[in-house]
Design an enzyme around this catalytic site. Structure first.
Site, mmCIF file in Angstrom:
data_model
loop_
_atom_site.group_PDB
_atom_site.id
_atom_site.type_symbol
_atom_site.label_atom_id
_atom_site.label_comp_id
_atom_site.label_asym_id
_atom_site.label_seq_id
_atom_site.Cartn_x
_atom_site.Cartn_y
_atom_site.Cartn_z
ATOM 1 N N GLU A 235 1.249 -0.894 -0.024
ATOM 2 C CA GLU A 235 -0.198 0.092 0.074
ATOM 3 C C GLU A 235 1.045 1.394 -0.316
ATOM 4 O O GLU A 235 0.198 1.984 -0.434
ATOM 5 C CB GLU A 235 -1.532 0.004 1.072
ATOM 6 C CG GLU A 235 -2.417 -1.124 1.145
ATOM 7 C CD GLU A 235 -3.075 -1.131 0.224
ATOM 8 O OE1 GLU A 235 -3.271 -0.010 -0.143
ATOM 9 O OE2 GLU A 235 -4.091 -1.629 0.435
ATOM 10 N N CYS B 164 -5.844 6.312 -5.229
ATOM 11 C CA CYS B 164 -5.697 5.665 -6.222
ATOM 12 C C CYS B 164 -5.580 4.828 -7.069
ATOM 13 O O CYS B 164 -7.047 5.368 -7.581
ATOM 14 C CB CYS B 164 -5.687 4.268 -4.590
ATOM 15 S SG CYS B 164 -7.608 3.680 -4.774
#
Length: 172
Positions: free
Chosen positions: A44, A53
């Site tokens: 991540e 994202c």
């Protein structure tokens, strides 16, 4: 020029530092091991400022997407958000994939993929179905199939799923 460099270094945070905070202050709150946290955190990454994202979801810290405010987050705030998100993924694995009975490596890998994909998609997945049937090896070998975001294969997900698969198989 110096201001730009300062902003760039402020935006990034250390996954290792956040894992240290989590293990020091919240280890009683979660079951996921340091190895599981490292896979999730390194996949991540850690960012102090909100960003979108690849799935176009507003995100901050270590993959945290709930109630993201437009501000710069501290290490403690990021650690607390991450623990909350990890607990949600663990709850999903416990409820829907027989998580309390899974070997640690299988549990960690399952929490990682659930953290990334979300409980609603994982609940009905072949991975959880295999876990509920006790066929851990088959579940682990399903991980590489979950490598797309928005219908597109992402190299980062290919790498992450292989790490999860190898972790999942490591205690079998």
């Amino acid at each position: 020029m110096a201001t730009r460099k300062k902003i760039a270094t402020t935006a990034i945070c250390s996954v290792t530092a956040i894992i240290g905070i989590v293990l020091a202050n919240y280890s009683e709150d979660i079951r996921t091991s340091k190895t599981g946290l490292e896979i999730i955190g390194n996949a991540e990454s850690c960012v102090r400022e909100p960003y979108y994202c690849p799935a176009n979801v507003l995100t901050v810290g270590i993959g945290s997407t709930g109630n993201v405010e437009n501000k710069i987050y501290s290490d403690d705030e990021i650690a607390r958000r991450w623990v909350s998100d990890i607990k949600k993924a663990e709850l999903c694995v416990n409820r829907h994939a027989n998580g309390f009975h899974l070997p640690q490596s299988v549990f960690d890998a399952s929490v990682s993929i659930t953290f990334n994909i979300g409980c609603s998609k994982m609940r009905t997945s072949a991975i959880f179905r295999h876990l509920n049937n006790g066929n851990y090896r088959a579940a682990c070998n399903e991980f590489p199939r979950r490598n797309k975001a928005g219908g597109v294969v992402l190299n980062g997900l290919v790498i992450r799923r292989e790490k999860e698969r190898l972790l999942c198989l490591s205690d079998l």
